[in-house]
Design an enzyme around this catalytic site. Structure first.
Site: not given
Length: 540
Positions: A110, A212, A191, A214-215
């Site tokens: 990422k 943080t 994200s 759900g990402s």
């Protein structure tokens, strides 16, 4: 994208257009899994047998990126040194040396996980284009130590979805809008969106994302993947562009539980630069997560369902699949326990994330060895974003930052501490940890879409696995930005939640469920995916 074109010239000669998936291909006349399904074991066997090299792998993946990126906007930039690194790892292999479990295997990370190489570390913002860090992030360094080739940086929700109240998952000013591969214009999930889509359609073997709340697990389910959100502190956050030191964590997105377990083992462990990792109970001896894989792990397991915390009526298709999964677990020998939370719906606030971001972002800026726009605080960043045309302000607002700055304090203030203690109770005795302790549970299960917040507020782990898909006749629903939230064949997942540092147990249970169901293999395929295979590259 212009910044990709010069790097992909050699690979572009073999681009054959976008086509339907194939379950297998051939390499030098030998049947070999398609890159959308290939595993670490498959690649290791092919490399060991000399069917292909890591250079071939990199060329194939670069060609696949070039095919798909103009449509899905998954990759922000590729590593210009990837072929050179691959050649060096091939030479080591030829001499009889392999340096780790990911030797010569391309991984995408990422674009908020810093690398001290020729790639940028942007969090999707022009504010950090050209910025330099003093060394690799610990995550990048551990991948390299394990032998991985860091192939590219994946697009993401800008600033890990901590900027706007009116943006969309997968949008960043730097990379554009990521869309999912299971339905046109699909919302790719929170994200780590580019990481999810890249792993899901085989632009690399697997990816790293950050979470943080759900990402990792949200893009994992949207791309029909396994996602491991580790306990906060199991994986170092050093030189990972932050939101919250109390909630941020880094983990793998992969197509199988075993591959995700291998990668977690490579990146977990203590780090002198992240004091949260000092809480790891096993010190330097990272568990062998692969040894935890047990197809019979559900037999005798105690699995809890917090009925009072589930949205039982909100999505009948998802809940029907969830309760079908419960029956599968029962048939495999699990004991299913009613395990309600004491606090059914915690009244969490934005204070913890806001105050953390004020502090943690400034700390990240202070580490930069080159800071192109001389940014040192959240206020500096907000001013830049609101005045730099390519940042798309005010169409995409800065509401989260405005609220954080309006607090008037950072995470050293007693008002922060009071809210954080509330979170620890709501997620602990009042929530997940209390339910586990009272009922002697091995795990709690929830639909992935309902799992994130229950683990995030106290840093607990989740393993999400594919569960099912919306029917082919499903009516499309869209969000305010026009992305498809639910649509025909869009996948969704099942979350296994546990106590701190119980990843071995969760991985074992998730593996047993995966082996029982094989949802990814049996279900619908993406509507779009690259068709370049290793057989098209070898010999070119």
């Amino acid at each position: 994208m212009a910044r990709l074109s010069n790097l992909l010239t050699a690979a572009s000669a073999v681009c054959l257009g976008i086509a339907c998936l194939a379950s297998c291909s051939t390499v030098k006349g030998v049947p070999f899994p398609a890159l959308i399904d290939v595993t670490i074991d498959d690649l290791e066997e092919g490399l060991s047998r000399g069917l292909f090299t890591s250079v071939d792998l990199v060329k194939a993946y670069l060609a696949r990126i070039e095919q798909i990126n103009p449509v899905l906007h998954v990759i922000n930039e590729v590593n210009p040194d990837a072929l050179t690194i691959a050649a060096e790892l091939d030479a080591l292999r030829a001499s009889g040396t392999t340096i780790g479990p990911l030797h010569g295997i391309p991984i995408i990370i990422k674009d908020n996980i810093a690398t001290a190489d020729k790639m940028n570390n942007t969090a999707g913002s022009f504010a950090l284009v050209g910025a330099k860090v003093p060394r690799d992030s610990t995550m990048a360094a551990k991948l390299r130590k394990a032998g991985a080739i860091i192939l590219a940086k994946a697009n993401l929700s800008q600033w890990a979805n901590y900027r706007s109240s009116n943006s969309s998952s997968g949008w960043s000013a730097y990379g554009g809008q990521v869309t999912g591969a299971y339905y046109p214009n699909e919302d790719p999930g929170g994200s780590s969106s580019g990481s999810g889509v890249a792993a899901g359609i085989g632009l690399c073997l697997a990816t790293l994302g950050t979470e943080t709340s759900g990402s990792i697990i949200s893009p994992a389910q949207k791309s029909n993947l396994v996602g491991i959100k580790p306990t906060v502190g199991l994986t170092s956050r050093y030189l990972v562009i932050p939101i919250s030191s109390h909630q941020d964590t880094i983990g793998p997105l992969a197509r199988t539980v075993k591959d995700a377990a291998i990668i977690l083992g490579a990146i977990a462990g203590p780090d002198q630069y992240d004091n949260y990792t000092s809480a790891i109970p096993f010190g330097d001896k990272v568990p062998d997560y692969v040894s935890a894989l047990n197809a019979s792990a559900l037999s005798g397991a105690r699995i809890g369902i917090p009925y009072n915390a589930l949205n039982l009526t909100g999505n009948p298709t998802e809940m029907a699949a969830f309760f079908s999964a419960v029956e599968i677990m029962k048939s495999a020998g699990a004991t299913i326990v009613d395990a309600n939370f004491t606090v059914a719906q915690p009244n969490t606030t934005a204070v913890v994330l806001g105050a953390d971001f004020v502090s943690d972002l400034a700390a990240y800026f202070s580490e930069l060895t080159y800071n192109p726009y001389d940014l040192h605080s959240l206020e500096d960043l907000r001013n830049f974003t609101q005045t730099f045309a390519n940042e798309s302000y005010p169409d995409r607002d800065t509401a989260r930052w405005d609220a954080a700055l309006d607090l008037g304090f950072n995470n050293t203030d007693i008002r922060f501490w009071q809210d954080y203690q509330n979170n620890l109770y709501w997620g602990g005795e009042g929530g997940l940890f209390g339910a586990i302790a009272r009922n002697d549970l091995d795990a709690v299960i929830m639909p992935t879409s309902q799992s994130a917040g229950r683990a995030a507020i106290q840093g607990a782990p989740i393993v999400s696995v594919p569960l099912s898909y919306y029917p082919a006749t499903w009516n499309v629903t869209k969000n305010a930005r026009g992305l498809v939230q639910q649509g025909p064949n869009v996948p969704f997942g099942l979350g296994f939640l546990g106590d701190l540092f119980t990843e071995e147990k969760l991985i074992s249970l998730a593996y047993a469920f995966e082996q029982k169901t094989q949802v990814r293999i049996k279900g619908p395929k993406p509507y779009i995916a690259p068709n370049i295979e290793l057989g098209d590259i070898v010999g070119f």
